[in-house]
Structures are given as structure tokens and as C-alpha cells.
Design an enzyme around this catalytic site. Structure first.
Site, short mmCIF file in Angstrom:
data_model
loop_
_atom_site.label_atom_id
_atom_site.label_comp_id
_atom_site.label_asym_id
_atom_site.label_seq_id
_atom_site.Cartn_x
_atom_site.Cartn_y
_atom_site.Cartn_z
N GLU A 157 0.94 -1.20 0.10
CA GLU A 157 0.20 -0.05 0.16
C GLU A 157 0.82 1.21 0.15
OE1 GLU A 157 -2.54 3.00 0.23
OE2 GLU A 157 -2.91 1.01 -0.21
N GLN A 158 0.65 2.37 -0.98
CA GLN A 158 1.48 3.29 -0.84
C GLN A 158 1.20 4.33 0.01
OE1 GLN A 158 0.65 5.66 -4.53
NE2 GLN A 158 -1.40 6.01 -4.24
N ARG A 186 -15.85 3.74 5.59
CA ARG A 186 -14.97 3.24 4.84
C ARG A 186 -13.60 2.65 5.51
NH1 ARG A 186 -14.51 2.37 -1.03
NH2 ARG A 186 -16.20 3.69 -1.18
N TYR A 211 -26.85 9.21 4.99
CA TYR A 211 -27.22 8.18 5.89
C TYR A 211 -26.18 8.24 7.07
CZ TYR A 211 -23.17 6.04 3.05
OH TYR A 211 -22.19 5.92 2.14
N ASP A 265 -11.56 -1.04 -9.24
CA ASP A 265 -11.54 0.22 -9.86
C ASP A 265 -10.24 0.40 -11.05
OD1 ASP A 265 -13.70 1.30 -8.80
OD2 ASP A 265 -12.81 2.49 -7.55
#
Length: 393
Positions: A34-35, A107, A219, A297
Site C-alpha cells: 500500500e502506498q 470506509r 445516511y 477500480d
């Protein structure tokens, strides 16, 4: 090739972490690169529908997610100005029919939960990919800090601006859709009163807005309903930005002038609002080459209007892990099998999500929510041109 095949997953987002966990559970030596320097609770809210929950169940995180996120009892589609009810999603009926609930959370909380399921020291941070080369019968990934790693398979789960995709297909910037997403997360205590429902989408009237569709989704992100998130899809054809920027509350109020009171008081309660470009790509000619493959993505970015961007990444990760497990001695064949089984479905979801029509009115979502990537039969590459039929629990 080593007995325990080594897989380098480039990208520690939702799809990359899910792939890492599932591959480790399938007996592979998977490491996530992971960057970012660390995982942080930044970003946005996320909806996970039953098709995504089937995959998360296999990663071991669902009990924790249900303890911190909310499973909405009410989710409404409403008219932008009057608030007239267009559709009330039958959340309990869907849960029963598809075997998993619809859950909403932040998230960052999901990302941390997935990372906790990886084996110790199998996620490395501050790793910005710069190159991939073949060295004998292995692949070598090189990072900006001068380090490198050898792997039998490299998975590009590094998002819409994927470096792995660029190395496979050459530089090609994503397309700006002409729309932005305004986003904000803030304490629910700032609201003058609770939200009218656990979640809601206000849809514009295209006739009023001269065919410039816009909407706002609102929400709670926690089981305690102490945090609120909103995200929009808003036309901004003249904006030239490529990265998120902070904006004033007044900018969003101007853009949503005339919208229902629920929208106005949510905007007014915001602490900080950011504006994100919504980027897309045309369907790619290929998702893999040799022993390098893309997911999420990196190969099918979409507007977030269906709540299925992460769902498709989860599904990709599950099917990819299954294909690699089934064809351990034929990696290239496994990647082709994965691509054949995922391309049609992901392209369909990408198309519908970009069109922003899903669940505005009552419809049967079984084709989407009833798909279980953990159990759906894998069709041979030559027979998988059409998306497989959905399964119901």
C-alpha cells in the site's frame, strides 16, 4: 515455481485487502503493498449490499461490521424538492431473500477490519510501485523507495489511477465524467433533529434541471447513529480539478438550492465538505497479461451511484482467488478464467451505475444482490461471455 505461490497485491483498498485475505486462506503467500504510510479513518461512507456481504462473510469480518455499522431499517428514494416517496427499499425482505443484510459504515472502519484478518507483517506501507519486470520465471516489482519484491503473480488493485494498469496498457488518463461528488462526514449531534430515515437518496427532476441530473445520498455510518455522511452526484462540466479539494458550505447550498429541507439541514450541519471528481474509463481490452492481473477500480471504475463499486471489487477478489486455487499449476489460465467470468457482470454494473437509474423506483434487484461470488459456478472461458445467472440464498 515455489510450492507456496507468492502473490503481490498492489493496493490496500477494499479490493486489495479482500484479495489478500482470501488468497491467504486459500493457501497462497499473499502480501499487500500500500502506498499510504498507514491506514487512517479518512474517506467516506460505504454501502455494502448482500452480494458484497457474501464475500466479506468469507473474510471473517462480518460479525465485527455488524457490531459497528448499521443495517438500515428504512431506506427511501424521495423527490428532490417535495420529499415525496418514490420507493421504500424492503430491507428486511431483501435480507431474508438474499441471505445477507445491507450494511452501512465508514470506509475506514471496513478497511481496518479487513486488514486485521491478514497474517502479521503481510501488509507493507509506503510502497509506491514504479515498475514490473520478468526475471527468469518470476515477476519483480520495484517501489519508489528502492525496494523490490519477487512474486509469481502480481495483482493490480490500485484504483482508478492504477500504476499496474498503466504498465500493462500504457499511460491513459481516466475520463472526467463532468460530475463531482460533494462529501462530508460529521457528528449527528450537529443536526437539529434525527434524520427522517436511516438512509435516503433525493433524486432531481431532469426537466427542472435541464437534463443535468443531480442527487444527494444521506445516511448514518454507525450502529449508534452518531455519525452522518452525505455524498452527491453533481454536474460541474467546467471544473478542471483531478484531485479532491475542500469547498465552502455555501457552494453546496447554491448547487442544491430548492432541495428538500432534509437536504438543507444536512448541508448546514456539515463541518467540512470536499469535492471529488468522478472519473471513469471505457471498458478495457484486457484485464490480465501473463501473470499480471487487475481488479476493482483498476479495470472497471464507475460512478458510485449504485453502491456497487466496492461490491464489484469484493466479487473480483473472490472469483480471482477461486480461479487461482482451481488452477494452481496454470496461472495464466486462471487469470483468463477470472477475466471471462467477471468481465460481463462488472461491465453491466458499471454501465447501470454510470447511468444512475438503479432503485429510483421499485424493481427486482436479484440480478445484482442475488449473486454470490463465493459459490457461483465458474464457467469455462469460452462459455462465460454472458453474466452468470444470479443465485438466491
Amino acid at each position: 515455481m515455489t510450492q507456496q505461490q507468492r502473490i503481490a497485491v498492489i493496493g490496500g483498498g477494499m479490493g486489495g485487502l479482500t484479495a489478500g485475505v482470501l488468497l491467504q486462506r486459500a493457501g497462497f503467500k499473499a502480501t499487500v503493498y500500500e502506498q499510504a504510510k498507514q491506514l487512517a479513518r479518512i474517506g467516506a461512507g460505504i454501502n455494502i449490499y448482500p452480494n458484497g456481504m457474501h464475500v466479506l462473510r468469507a473474510t471473517g469480518v462480518v460479525d465485527h461490521l455488524l457490531a459497528i455499522g448499521q443495517t438500515p431499517a428504512t431506506w427511501f428514494s424521495r423527490v428532490w424538492d417535495t420529499g415525496e416517496l418514490l420507493y421504500s427499499q424492503p430491507e428486511a425482505a431483501w435480507h431474508k431473500k438474499y441471505g445477507e443484510p445491507h450494511i452501512i459504515l465508514h470506509r475506514g472502519d471496513l478497511q481496518r477490519s479487513l486488514a486485521s484478518q491478514l497474517r502479521p507483517d503481510s501488509i507493507q506501507f509506503d510502497k509506491h510501485l514504479v515498475g514490473i519486470e520478468e526475471v527468469g520465471d518470476v515477476l519483480k516489482a520495484t517501489f519508489a523507495d528502492g525496494s523490490s519484491v519477487e512474486a509469481d503473480v502480481i495483482i493490480g488493485a490500485d484504483g482508478v489511477n492504477s500504476r499496474v494498469r498503466e504498465l500493462l496498457l500504457g499511460p491513459q488518463p481516466p475520463k472526467y465524467s463532468g460530475f463531482v461528488a460533494y462529501r462530508s462526514v460529521f457528528p449527528a449531534s450537529r443536526l437539529s433533529r434525527p434524520l427522517d430515515s436511516d438512509g435516503c437518496k433525493f433524486w432531481s427532476d431532469d426537466r427542472h434541471w435541464a437534463n443535468e441530473d443531480r442527487h444527494m445520498i444521506i445516511y448514518y455510518t454507525t450502529k449508534a447513529k452518531d455519525e452522518v455522511y452525505f455524498v452527491t452526484g453533481s454536474p460541474d462540466p467546467n471544473w478542471e480539478g483531478t484531485t479532491p479539494v475542500d469547498v465552502t458550505i455555501q457552494e453546496v447550498k447554491d448547487h442544491y438550492a430548492g432541495f428538500h429541507d432534509e437536504v438543507q439541514r444536512v448541508i448546514d450541519a456539515s463541518v467540512q465538505i470536499s469535492k471529488w471528481p468522478l472519473l471513469t474509463r471505457d471498458p478495457l481490452p484486457l484485464w490480465s497479461s501473463g501473470r499480471i492481473v487487475l481488479l476493482g477500480d483498476a479495470c472497471h471504475p464507475m460512478k458510485p451511484h449504485m453502491g456497487q463499486g466496492a461490491g464489484m471489487a469484493f466479487e473480483d477478489a473472490a472469483v480471482l482467488a477461486r480461479c487461482l486455487q482451481e488452477k494452481r499449476d496454470d496461472i495464466e489460465g486462471a487469470l483468463k478464467l477470472y477475466e471471462a467470468n467477471r468481465q460481463g457482470r462488472a461491465s453491466k454494473v458499471q454501465r447501470i451505475s454510470n447511468a444512475n437509474t438503479f432503485l429510483k423506483y421499485e424493481e427486482d434487484p436479484t440480478w445484482c444482490f442475488g449473486y454470490n461470488a463465493m459459490t457461483v459456478p465458474l464457467q469455462p472461458a469460452g462459455e462465460a461471455a454472458k453474466p452468470p445467472q444470479a443465485e438466491c440464498a
